[in-house]
Design a protein around this motif. Structure first.
Motif, mmCIF file in Angstrom:
data_model
loop_
_atom_site.group_PDB
_atom_site.id
_atom_site.type_symbol
_atom_site.label_atom_id
_atom_site.label_comp_id
_atom_site.label_asym_id
_atom_site.label_seq_id
_atom_site.Cartn_x
_atom_site.Cartn_y
_atom_site.Cartn_z
ATOM 1 N N SER A 58 30.107 -12.618 38.790
ATOM 2 C CA SER A 58 29.112 -13.421 38.098
ATOM 3 C C SER A 58 29.527 -14.884 38.134
ATOM 4 O O SER A 58 30.698 -15.218 38.325
ATOM 5 C CB SER A 58 28.969 -12.966 36.644
ATOM 6 O OG SER A 58 28.575 -11.621 36.592
ATOM 7 N N LEU A 62 30.719 -12.474 31.432
ATOM 8 C CA LEU A 62 29.642 -11.739 30.777
ATOM 9 C C LEU A 62 29.888 -11.608 29.277
ATOM 10 O O LEU A 62 28.961 -11.653 28.480
ATOM 11 C CB LEU A 62 29.489 -10.355 31.405
ATOM 12 C CG LEU A 62 28.973 -10.344 32.854
ATOM 13 C CD1 LEU A 62 28.895 -8.917 33.384
ATOM 14 C CD2 LEU A 62 27.601 -10.996 32.946
ATOM 15 N N ASP A 181 23.771 -11.698 33.909
ATOM 16 C CA ASP A 181 23.920 -12.359 35.205
ATOM 17 C C ASP A 181 22.750 -12.032 36.128
ATOM 18 O O ASP A 181 21.817 -11.300 35.756
ATOM 19 C CB ASP A 181 25.264 -12.011 35.846
ATOM 20 C CG ASP A 181 25.361 -10.546 36.276
ATOM 21 O OD1 ASP A 181 24.356 -9.818 36.166
ATOM 22 O OD2 ASP A 181 26.449 -10.143 36.725
ATOM 23 N N GLN A 186 24.904 -7.122 31.779
ATOM 24 C CA GLN A 186 25.018 -7.831 30.501
ATOM 25 C C GLN A 186 26.334 -7.472 29.820
ATOM 26 O O GLN A 186 26.736 -6.307 29.783
ATOM 27 C CB GLN A 186 23.852 -7.497 29.576
ATOM 28 C CG GLN A 186 23.852 -8.336 28.294
ATOM 29 C CD GLN A 186 22.530 -8.301 27.567
ATOM 30 O OE1 GLN A 186 21.689 -7.448 27.840
ATOM 31 N NE2 GLN A 186 22.312 -9.223 26.632
ATOM 32 N N GLY A 187 26.984 -8.481 29.309
ATOM 33 C CA GLY A 187 28.258 -8.285 28.630
ATOM 34 C C GLY A 187 28.092 -8.020 27.149
ATOM 35 O O GLY A 187 27.000 -7.711 26.664
#
Length: 317
Positions: A58, A62, A181, A186-187
């Motif tokens: 990314s 994230l 990203d 998704q983090g």
């Protein structure tokens, strides 16, 4: 290779295909070796070959972090809190490229690899490309929406459950609330907890301390005193002649452990207070009280008996 050379010479090496590597640079050799390993063993050797075979990183981390401040009692008993934070998501106007025309081009410095190589003696080293900063691509004109970053920052508010017994410095993980990203990954959001101090209670892990001011006559008489606890009140029974800074433990009156839910203890530490001024009547009463104890009222006399004469003898002669 050595055995072939000894038997057939350089022509033997050429016929075996070893001359293929003589005209290749370091990057091409490693890419070619990566292809060989992948053809034999399958995927997983992306670190050997082209960097494009690795999962693309990314442009930004994230996982993100933020912090909130809560009151002492909120940490002890738990609560719900709204958390405001900002997160990144891909710019839709440029398809996360950062380019106005949505086109990216291989970096002319590293040829799209994100790394540049240089030799020092017989060693070959690599470093992040200074022109594209490791991305491997460049853009010609920046996107007006994201100013060439490829992402936008958005604000969000969520409500989180603060568990009972959480402590200063602990953190809470909100899954799937971090940055997004361009690959739709998704983090997480990590929330650091800051607990305000209380005016009377002092926390040490799951134990809580409280200082109890006592007038010297209360300590001398051994009175019972009502003290506050986290969940109400308790009676502190002072022994006759209680000492300054003496501690008294109340089991299971502390904070519930955030993991085990077992409660710590409440420790009451007394602080003996003395009058700052005495009037003539109070002095007279205290003198009478002191005399009523007889020899007990002057313990220093028996303790230091003979000490003064001993000290004088040190300086004789």
């Amino acid at each position: 290779k050595r055995a072939t050379y000894d038997r057939y010479g350089k022509a033997g090496l050429d016929s075996q295909g070893f001359s293929h590597y003589s005209d290749m640079n370091y990057e091409d050799i490693m890419d070619d070796l990566g292809s060989i390993f992948e053809s034999v063993f399958g995927g997983g050797f992306g670190g050997f070959g082209e960097r494009g075979r690795r999962p693309k990183p990314s442009k930004y981390p994230l996982d993100i972090e933020t912090s909130i401040e809560i009151d002492f009692n909120e940490a002890v008993f738990g609560c719900k809190k709204k958390v405001e934070y900002s997160f990144k998501q891909p710019c839709q106007a440029c398809d996360a490229t950062g380019s106005k025309d949505k086109q990216t081009h291989d970096c002319p410095e590293c040829h799209g690899k994100g790394q540049v190589y240089y030799r020092q003696g017989f060693m070959t080293f690599s470093q992040t490309c200074p022109k594209c900063h490791g991305r491997g691509t460049i853009i010609k004109e920046r996107c007006n929406s994201c100013n060439g970053r490829g992402y936008l920052e958005e604000k969000n508010t969520i409500t989180v459950d603060i568990p009972e017994g959480i402590n200063n410095g602990n953190q809470i993980r909100a899954a799937g609330k971090g940055n997004i990203d361009e690959y739709d990954r998704q983090g997480d959001l990590y929330i650091h907890i800051i607990v305000k101090e209380d005016e009377h209670f002092i926390r040490n892990n799951d134990d809580v301390y409280i200082e109890v001011p006592d007038f010297f006559t209360q300590a001398a008489l051994g009175e019972n005193i009502k003290i506050p606890t986290l969940r109400g009140e308790e009676e502190l029974k002072l022994p006759i002649g209680a000492k300054d800074k003496q501690q008294f433990v109340f089991k299971n009156e502390g904070v519930a452990n955030v993991h085990t839910k077992r409660k710590g203890n409440l420790i009451a530490q007394i602080k003996i207070m003395y009058p700052k001024k005495l009037n003539s009547e109070q002095k007279e009463l205290l003198q009478k009280l002191q005399e009523s104890f007889g020899y007990e009222s002057s313990p220093h006399e028996s303790t230091f008996e003979g000490v003064f004469d001993k000290i004088k003898s040190w300086f004789k002669g």
